[in-house]
Structure formats: structure tokens, C-alpha cells
Write a protein that holds these residues in place. Sequence first.
Motif, PDB file in Angstrom:
ATOM      1  N   LEU A 107      -0.492  13.148  -0.400  1.00 41.71           N
ATOM      2  CA  LEU A 107      -0.606  11.744   0.006  1.00 41.71           C
ATOM      3  C   LEU A 107      -1.902  11.581   0.765  1.00 41.71           C
ATOM      4  O   LEU A 107      -2.258  12.411   1.579  1.00 41.71           O
ATOM      5  CB  LEU A 107       0.568  11.352   0.906  1.00 41.71           C
ATOM      6  CG  LEU A 107       1.904  11.116   0.240  1.00 41.71           C
ATOM      7  CD1 LEU A 107       2.908  10.642   1.262  1.00 41.71           C
ATOM      8  CD2 LEU A 107       1.769  10.091  -0.879  1.00 41.71           C
ATOM      9  N   TYR A 108      -2.602  10.493   0.469  1.00 34.77           N
ATOM     10  CA  TYR A 108      -3.874  10.268   1.154  1.00 34.77           C
ATOM     11  C   TYR A 108      -3.944   8.838   1.651  1.00 34.77           C
ATOM     12  O   TYR A 108      -3.234   7.964   1.164  1.00 34.77           O
ATOM     13  CB  TYR A 108      -5.053  10.539   0.222  1.00 34.77           C
ATOM     14  CG  TYR A 108      -5.012  11.926  -0.343  1.00 34.77           C
ATOM     15  CD1 TYR A 108      -5.429  13.016   0.430  1.00 34.77           C
ATOM     16  CD2 TYR A 108      -4.530  12.162  -1.627  1.00 34.77           C
ATOM     17  CE1 TYR A 108      -5.357  14.293  -0.074  1.00 34.77           C
ATOM     18  CE2 TYR A 108      -4.464  13.433  -2.136  1.00 34.77           C
ATOM     19  CZ  TYR A 108      -4.885  14.508  -1.359  1.00 34.77           C
ATOM     20  OH  TYR A 108      -4.797  15.771  -1.855  1.00 34.77           O
ATOM     21  N   GLU A 109      -4.826   8.649   2.621  1.00 36.27           N
ATOM     22  CA  GLU A 109      -5.128   7.303   3.090  1.00 36.27           C
ATOM     23  C   GLU A 109      -5.732   6.519   1.919  1.00 36.27           C
ATOM     24  O   GLU A 109      -6.549   7.065   1.173  1.00 36.27           O
ATOM     25  CB  GLU A 109      -6.156   7.410   4.216  1.00 36.27           C
ATOM     26  CG  GLU A 109      -6.249   6.188   5.083  1.00 36.27           C
ATOM     27  CD  GLU A 109      -5.074   6.064   6.044  1.00 36.27           C
ATOM     28  OE1 GLU A 109      -4.240   5.194   5.808  1.00 36.27           O
ATOM     29  OE2 GLU A 109      -4.986   6.842   7.008  1.00 36.27           O
ATOM     30  N   PRO A 110      -5.328   5.267   1.742  1.00 34.32           N
ATOM     31  CA  PRO A 110      -5.957   4.500   0.659  1.00 34.32           C
ATOM     32  C   PRO A 110      -7.407   4.167   0.988  1.00 34.32           C
ATOM     33  O   PRO A 110      -7.832   4.321   2.136  1.00 34.32           O
ATOM     34  CB  PRO A 110      -5.112   3.230   0.603  1.00 34.32           C
ATOM     35  CG  PRO A 110      -4.535   3.094   1.951  1.00 34.32           C
ATOM     36  CD  PRO A 110      -4.326   4.485   2.465  1.00 34.32           C
ATOM     37  N   SER A 111      -8.132   3.693  -0.016  1.00 34.92           N
ATOM     38  CA  SER A 111      -9.550   3.364   0.189  1.00 34.92           C
ATOM     39  C   SER A 111      -9.664   2.204   1.177  1.00 34.92           C
ATOM     40  O   SER A 111      -8.728   1.418   1.362  1.00 34.92           O
ATOM     41  CB  SER A 111     -10.173   2.965  -1.139  1.00 34.92           C
ATOM     42  OG  SER A 111      -9.718   1.676  -1.499  1.00 34.92           O
ATOM     43  N   ALA A 151      -0.087  11.676   6.853  1.00 33.77           N
ATOM     44  CA  ALA A 151      -0.996  11.556   5.718  1.00 33.77           C
ATOM     45  C   ALA A 151      -1.836  10.298   5.793  1.00 33.77           C
ATOM     46  O   ALA A 151      -2.976  10.266   5.343  1.00 33.77           O
ATOM     47  CB  ALA A 151      -0.202  11.576   4.411  1.00 33.77           C
ATOM     48  N   MET A 152      -1.255   9.246   6.351  1.00 30.14           N
ATOM     49  CA  MET A 152      -1.945   7.958   6.337  1.00 30.14           C
ATOM     50  C   MET A 152      -1.964   7.363   7.745  1.00 30.14           C
ATOM     51  O   MET A 152      -1.309   6.343   8.003  1.00 30.14           O
ATOM     52  CB  MET A 152      -1.214   6.991   5.385  1.00 30.14           C
ATOM     53  CG  MET A 152      -1.000   7.559   3.993  1.00 30.14           C
ATOM     54  SD  MET A 152       0.368   6.760   3.108  1.00 30.14           S
ATOM     55  CE  MET A 152      -0.307   5.169   2.805  1.00 30.14           C
ATOM     56  N   ILE A 176       0.839  -1.207   0.000  1.00 26.54           N
ATOM     57  CA  ILE A 176       0.000   0.000   0.000  1.00 26.54           C
ATOM     58  C   ILE A 176       0.875   1.259   0.000  1.00 26.54           C
ATOM     59  O   ILE A 176       0.658   2.191  -0.780  1.00 26.54           O
ATOM     60  CB  ILE A 176      -0.948  -0.015   1.234  1.00 26.54           C
ATOM     61  CG1 ILE A 176      -2.028  -1.081   1.021  1.00 26.54           C
ATOM     62  CG2 ILE A 176      -1.575   1.356   1.455  1.00 26.54           C
ATOM     63  CD1 ILE A 176      -2.946  -1.283   2.204  1.00 26.54           C
ATOM     64  N   VAL A 177       1.894   1.258   0.884  1.00 27.76           N
ATOM     65  CA  VAL A 177       2.805   2.411   0.948  1.00 27.76           C
ATOM     66  C   VAL A 177       3.471   2.614  -0.414  1.00 27.76           C
ATOM     67  O   VAL A 177       3.566   3.738  -0.925  1.00 27.76           O
ATOM     68  CB  VAL A 177       3.863   2.190   2.053  1.00 27.76           C
ATOM     69  CG1 VAL A 177       4.986   3.214   1.943  1.00 27.76           C
ATOM     70  CG2 VAL A 177       3.206   2.262   3.420  1.00 27.76           C
ATOM     71  N   THR A 207       0.331  -0.753  10.544  1.00 32.90           N
ATOM     72  CA  THR A 207       1.725  -1.176  10.445  1.00 32.90           C
ATOM     73  C   THR A 207       2.324  -1.306  11.839  1.00 32.90           C
ATOM     74  O   THR A 207       3.034  -2.263  12.149  1.00 32.90           O
ATOM     75  CB  THR A 207       2.541  -0.162   9.619  1.00 32.90           C
ATOM     76  OG1 THR A 207       1.860   0.086   8.399  1.00 32.90           O
ATOM     77  CG2 THR A 207       3.924  -0.699   9.323  1.00 32.90           C
ATOM     78  N   GLY A 208       1.996  -0.310  12.692  1.00 35.78           N
ATOM     79  CA  GLY A 208       2.515  -0.356  14.058  1.00 35.78           C
ATOM     80  C   GLY A 208       2.053  -1.601  14.787  1.00 35.78           C
ATOM     81  O   GLY A 208       2.848  -2.284  15.446  1.00 35.78           O
TER      82      GLY A 208
END
Lengths: 117, 922
Positions: free
Chosen positions: B446-450, B361-362, B342-343, B369-370
Motif C-alpha cells: 500500500l502506498y500514499e496516493p499521488s 502506509a498512507m 482514495i482509500v 482524514t483525521g
Amino acid sequence: MSLAIAVALLTGAGTWLLVRGGAVRLILGFILLGHAANLVIIAAGGTDRRVAPIVDGSTPLDAAADPLPQAFVLTAIVITFGVTVYLLGLVARIAKKSPSSELEEEFDSDDEGVGNR
Amino acid sequence: MLAASVALMGAGALIAPLLVRYLGRYTGYPLALIFLISGVLLLIDAPEVMSGATVTESWQWVETFDVEFTLRLNGLSLLFAVLVLGVGVLVLSYAPQYLDPSYEVGRLYTVLTLFAGAMLGLVLAGDLILLVVFWEITTLSSFLLVAGSGTTGVWPAVRALVITGIGGLALVGAVVMLALRTQTTNIEQAIALAPEALTATDIAIIGPLIVIAAFTKSAQLPFHFWLPGAMVAVTPVSAYLHAATLVKAGIYLLLLFSPLFTEVAAWHITLMGIGLATAVFGAFQALRQWDLKSLLAYSTVSQLGTMVALVGVGTSASLAAAALLVAAHALFKATLFMLVGIVDREAGSRNLADLSGLWRAMPITAGLTGLAAMSMAGFPPLVGFVAKEESFYAFLDTPSASWTADQAWLGVAAAAIAVIGAALTLAYSARIFFGAFFGPLTQRNLYEPSWLFLAPAVVPAIAGLVLGVAPWLLNGIIDRTSQDVGFPLVQSDLSLWHGLSVALGLSIIAITLGLIIHFRRESLLRWLGQDTPRSIAPEIFDRIWYATLDLGARVGRTAHSASVGVQLSGVAILLLALTVGGFVLIPGSTDGLGPVLPDVMQPVDVAILILLVPAVILLARARTAIAALVLAGFVGLIISLWLLLLGAPDVALTLLLVEILTVVVAAPVLSRLPAHRGLGSSTRAAVSAVVVGAISGLAVWVFTGRREASSLSDYFLAEAEGLTGGTNVVNTILVDFRGLDTLGEITVLFAAALGLLAAGVITVKGRGEGVLGQGEQAVLRVGSRVIIPLLLIAAAVLFWRGHDEPGGGFIAGLVAGSALAVAGISGVHVRLPRPRVILALGLGIALASGVLGQVLGGTFLEPFKFDVPVLGSLTTSLIFDLGVFLVVVGLVRTALQRLDGLDSDTEEDEHHHDPDPVRVLP
């Protein structure tokens, strides 16, 4: 003994033609070796019984020739034909590519190309 | 429902290409549904398994070797099967969002589904042979998926294939040995019988083979390097094959076979030693990577090392810990791969050097991920922590294993190395998270993905948290698994909090050490030097690879020569050496041979030889091609006459026809060639000819004509009519008894014809130019009106009666071919389908008759007799013979067309107005 002589003759002549080299000799040599191999197979079945293996009642079975080598040889002959035809195709292709007088040299240099690959 | 589950996956692989045609990259969704249904089918049997039973489904497979198609579900296979299908569902619902719209998805989805089916089959296989088959399919599909990522993927794919292929061979060796010794291929029975059946030597052979198979598949030192290389594949493949499933196959294998080696100290020491070494090495390598996928790949190598070492400890607790780690690793590693993907998609890079401050941004991606990285690092309250605690405990407890002699230091040493591994793991986990998501945000837009893109990563990340808080959910399956690998049932008590135990202390040490390493990473790496742990294994692999290729080339070169003569005289020398060597070295080698039978040589043979000898000699000395060809035809005629006299009318007829056709086909080609000169040395040719001729003749004289009819001959003569209804025994052998042989032979003819067709139009003569002059052609054309129909009638009669009297498909085909030759020579146009159609039809009919036999009676090509009114008794072998007939006709037609320019294609000649067409077939 008669088949042994024929086989010796045919393999000898076939080898001679192959080793002398050249496209035409190659094909003819191949045909002769094919005959020789077929006779070897027939000989393996035995040539003391020589009545065709057709079991319609009129044939004494103990005199009938061994049918298995015959079946092998029959297909071998047709396959020899197939391969001969294919070899001829290769020869014809080479003949078309180069002037006919150079055919034999062409055949050899082609062979060399394979060797060095 | 095990078989249904596996079969559904197979069906999925079959329909995947179809779905891709309509859905493109969105094919992942229906495939995920198929995986899900397959998983549900499997889970129907799960309660039975959890209550202690083993579910088995079995079919007869290879009767001769007593091999069964057995699928079985126990705790061990349930654990792995759930991972295979569960992670499969996630990855397939992730792939549509990840893949580029322009990506070639057909192969990806097909092979991915095929792989999943094979992996499922692998963990369900209850038979050793089945296990090997599925194992190899996983290897091959991994190769295809890595190689499918473009030219950069080819070399890594080849390396991976060779390495894991070696492992596959080792597995075959181990399986064959085990099956031979225990006399069964059933895995459960083989393992149960092994203690009695296997000697110490057997164990010393089987053990290393299984270790090689498992270590290559699970990327252990020194075979590890294929796994980071395989990262060139697209991320869904990396997440699924190279993190969650494929690489666990080695662990599964070790778990499966560990009961064989309970008391074998070498097995345990190897597994623990290599496993722990790999764990630490992989973690160090991960620490120095910048590419996140490489980092995760080395991390996988490291974690697999820990699992191998845990299997190596060989206690109930260690195997339970290994199983737990398998599950935990699949959850956090699949998550991390998907998030890295995704990144990569969102930020355009997966290199830590380019990424910074992404959490601004995300934030959701960062949070997930964390969560996954914390599980990998072994932080509470995640499942990774529980797994780590259990493994520390298991390593410390090594001395309680039956193979050790209570050496306390062993447990301490193993635990200490494991702590170092865990500390390094924490350090690189922290680096992923802090490296990519903290610091200043350097990229804009940069945006969060769907959510659709994120959801497949959310599920395993949350699962890691839930199972961390409530690890007792896994008690049942973990207990059952360690029971399946040969330990009495113990009640595990997985829990987040075990009180103030030694394992907790080790955890605290590992976390502290890990944090120090993380913040002192630069100086640590500088202190280690850039090259220290760098593996030389890939270079060694490449060197061996090229040396092998070189060796092959060098060996091959000795057989090559510029001249045909030199090559062939080598054969003559070898023949001489074999014969002379055989007679000299094996005294009495011809003792068993009786005298030559009286009737072997008959007077008529002498007459034949009188004709044959001069003809062959003239042929060998012929100076022009045409003279040689005519002589060759003459030699053929003599031999076919001889064959007739020897009681082989079918063979004689075949040879006669072949000779005629050879002359027809060859004459135009050879007539264009110059008088041929001998090129090679005539001395060498003469010597070779004499040696080969003499030896062949001698061999025929010594070895033939000295025994009565063979038992096969008697059998065929006595049984042919009863079994097949045919009285021409030769023909019944061709089409009934040895149909498969004949099928192979017509395939050769088919291939020869295709070769000619593929060579293009190679006619020597120009179009419309006949062999004969116009006047001669006109005469022949009139004659051919009679000859051609007669030949065709003859062909039909010969074909029809072939089963009982001389004739049959081969001969009829050659007669019909002769009709084509006559038509060609006389310039008569024949309307027939194109040669390749005739050839394909022939081979197709022959194959179809084989399938018919399978359907009607159970074996391929089995003939059946029918009683038909008027025509009498018919057999399905007649259909097979029709196939033979057509292939022969197709071959002759190809030869006439391509070599002589006779009888050219109808399509090409539509405009060519032939004055006198003869319609041969409707």
C-alpha cells in the motif's frame, strides 16, 4: 337535416363494421367514421352558406361558407389517409406472418395478447 | 456577471461531451477551470453584496404571466453559490484521478456540469418559477447520475427520483399559491408582500408544502432513505451532490422562505422536532454502518437534521449557526468523501471490516482524514467546533425567538438533544479514523496516493483548520445571510474561544460522552438491539409503489377486452348514457338553440342522400374485401361531390385524391385477404350501430345549422387577403393563420410514414409482380408517358396557385402522389430520393420556414410577404407549403412502396434494369 341523416348513417355503418370485428372491417369502419366526423365538422360551420370561400371579389362574403371547418377537415382527411395506410401496414404484416385463412383469428388473438399484458 | 456565470456553466455542460472525446476522464480538469472562472465572474459582484446591496439581473421571460428571468445575488445566495462552485472545482479535479480508465465518463461529466449550473441557478434565482425550474433540473440530474452507475443504481435512483419528485410537486404548489396571493413571481416582492397577502389558511397550505419540498430534498425523516441509497453513485457524485450541494437545496429553501413563518409556531416546532429527530437517528445509523460511504451518508442525514432544526429555532443567531454549519459541513464532508474514495482505490475496499492500520502506509491520507473527522466531530481548533458551539448557543437561546412564550425548557431540551447528536457524531467520526487507520496493517503493497489525487482533499481540510482558527473571516457573510432571511443586522463575533460559556460546557459534555460511546460502541448497539432504530420507511415506500402499479393495472384491465367489439360497444353505451343523462339531468339544455335556418337543407342534398344511403348499406353488408373497397371508394366520391356542392372545393379535391390513393394502396393488401366473416355477435353490433348512429345524427340535427356565420368565419373572410395576400381563405388558414396546427398535422403524417418504414418491407406481393398483367401494363406504360407529366404539371400548378385558388401543398402532394401511383401500377420506374429523405426534407423545410418567421418577425411560423419582379407578391408561407407538399409525397411514396411493392427504392434496384425509366426530379 340532410347532414344529420348522413352522419347517422355513416357512424351507424362504421360502428357496425368495427363491432363485427376483423381486420378489413376495422379499416373500412374507420374510413366511414372518418367521413362522418368530417361531415359533423362541416355541419358545425353551417351549410346554409354554400359559396366557396375564395375572396377574389366575385364572391359575396355573406354567402361564403365558413372556411375554418374546411381547413380542419382538409387536414383531417389527409391524416385519416395516413392512419389508414398505417392500419393497412399492420394488416399486411399480420397477413404475411400467418396463413391468410387464419388472418381474422390471428388479429383477434393478437388483440387478446394486448389485453393480458 | 451573474448571468455570465450561469451561462458559462451551461456552456460547460454543452462542450463536456466534446472534451470527453479528446480528453476522456481528464475532462475534469478543464471543467474545473470553467467552474473556477464561473466563480470568479460571480465574485466580481461579491464586494457589492458584502457592502449590503443585492445585485440583480433581469430579463423578460414569460410575458403573459409576467414572469421574469431574474438572477439575484445576496448574502444567502453568495454563500451557497461559493460552495457550489468551490466544491465543484475540487470534485472535478478529483474525479480524473478517481475514475477508472474504463468508466463511461461522458454522461458523468455532462450531467455533473449541468447539475452544477442548475444548482447555481437555483441559489441565484430571483423568480419563483425560475427557482422551480432549476430545482427540477437538480432532481433530474441527480437521478441520471445515480442511475448511471449501472443496474444496481436503477432502483435507488427511482426511489430518489420519486421522493424528491414529490417534493418538487409540493414546491410547485407552494410557489403557485404564493404567486397567486401576492400577484408576483419575484421572490423578494412575494416575501415582502406575503404578511399582508397571505391569510392564516394560506400559510397553513404553503407551509407544509415547503416543508415537504425541503425535507424530501434534504433527506429528513421519514424521507431520508433515498440518500444512503444514492451512495451507489460514484464517489465524486456522492461527494458533490449527496454531501455538499444538492441536499443543501432543502436548507436553502427553508432559509429563503423562513421570513414567511416567523410567527408560526407549527413551522418552528415541525422543523425543530423533525430536524433533531433526524439528527439523532442519522447519527445512530451512522454508528452501525461498516461501509464508509453509508456511514458518511447517514452522517449527512444527521447533519442536515441539525441544520433544519437550527432554521427551525428562528433566531438571528440560529440562522447564522445554520449558515455556518452549511459551510463547515461542505468542507469536512466533501473532504471525507474524497478521502474514502482514495482509500477505496488504494486499499481496494471502503469497508471498515477490511481496513486496518492504514496510517502506516498512507500517513498523509490518515492525517487529512483525521483533520476532517475532527472538524466533523467538533474538536477545536476546527471550523466544525465553531459551528457546533454556535448551534449549542442557538438551541439554548430558543426561548428568545418570537414564536415561543419564553418556555425555558424548550431551549434546554433542544440543547440536550443536540448534545446527544454531537456525542454520537464524535463517536462515528472517531470510528472512521481509528477503524481504518489504526491497528495492525494487514495489507501489503500500500502506498500514499499521488499528490494530484490528494490535493483536492487537502484544500478543504486545510480550509477547515484555517476557518477554525480564524472564524472571524466568516463574520461578514454569516451576518449578511441572517440579514437576508429577515433579521436586522447584528455583528456576529465568531471566535474559537468565547471564555467559559455554557456552550463550552456542553461541548465538553458532548466530547466526553462521545468518547465513552466510541469505546463502548459494541455494548451500546447490543443494548439498542439490531433492529430498533431501523427505519421501515423504505419498505413502506416499496409497498405503496407496488400497490400503485397494481391499482393501475387493475383499472386498465377493465378497459381491455379480447374482442374489439366488446371494447367498442362500451363506447356506445357510454355515449348513450351521456346523451340520455344530459337531456334528463340538465333540463332546458337545448333551450338556447334557435330554429334550423332555412337554407341548411337544399334539394341537391336529397339527390346525394339517394346515392349515399344504398352505397353505405351495401358496404356494410359486403361479403368480399374487394367489393367493400370499391364501395368505400364510391362512398368517398359521393361525399367529395357533396363537399364541392357545400362550397368546399379544396376539401372535395383532397378527399377525391385520398379516395383514389386509398384504393390504389389498399387493393393489393385487401385482395389477398379472404372473404371476411363477421366474428362478433351481430346483435351487439346492430344495437351499437343503431345507438351510435342515432345519437350522432340527433346531435348533428340538434346542435348545428341553427346560427349565423361565426365571428371567426367573418374574421377570416374579411381579413385573409389583407393580412396574407392570399384569396383562398382555406389555404391561408392552413399555412398562414394556423400554421402551427398544420405543422402538428404533417408531423402526424410523418410519424405514420415512419411507422410503416419501421415495420420493414411488408409488401404482400412479390417483387416485380405488378397489379396488372403484362399486356395491360404495356398499354398503361405508353399512356403513363402522357399521364405522369400531366399530373406533375397539374401538381405544380395546384401548388403554385394554392394561396389564391383551390390547391396548395396538401392537394398538390396528393396529385404528385397519384403520379407515383400511376407509375407504380404501369411498372414505370421513377427515380426519387428514398421516402425517409423526402419526409425529413419536408418536415425540415416546414420547421425552417417557422424559424425564418421567428428570425424575420419574432414569432414562429410568422409569414412574410415579398415583392418579387415578374412573379409578383410572394410569401414565405409558400416555403411552409412546400414542406407540407413533400411530407405528403413522402407518405404516399412510403405507402406505395411498403404496401404494394410498387415504386421501390432506387438504391435497392440499381441492378434491376428498367427498360423505361422516367426521370422526375433532377
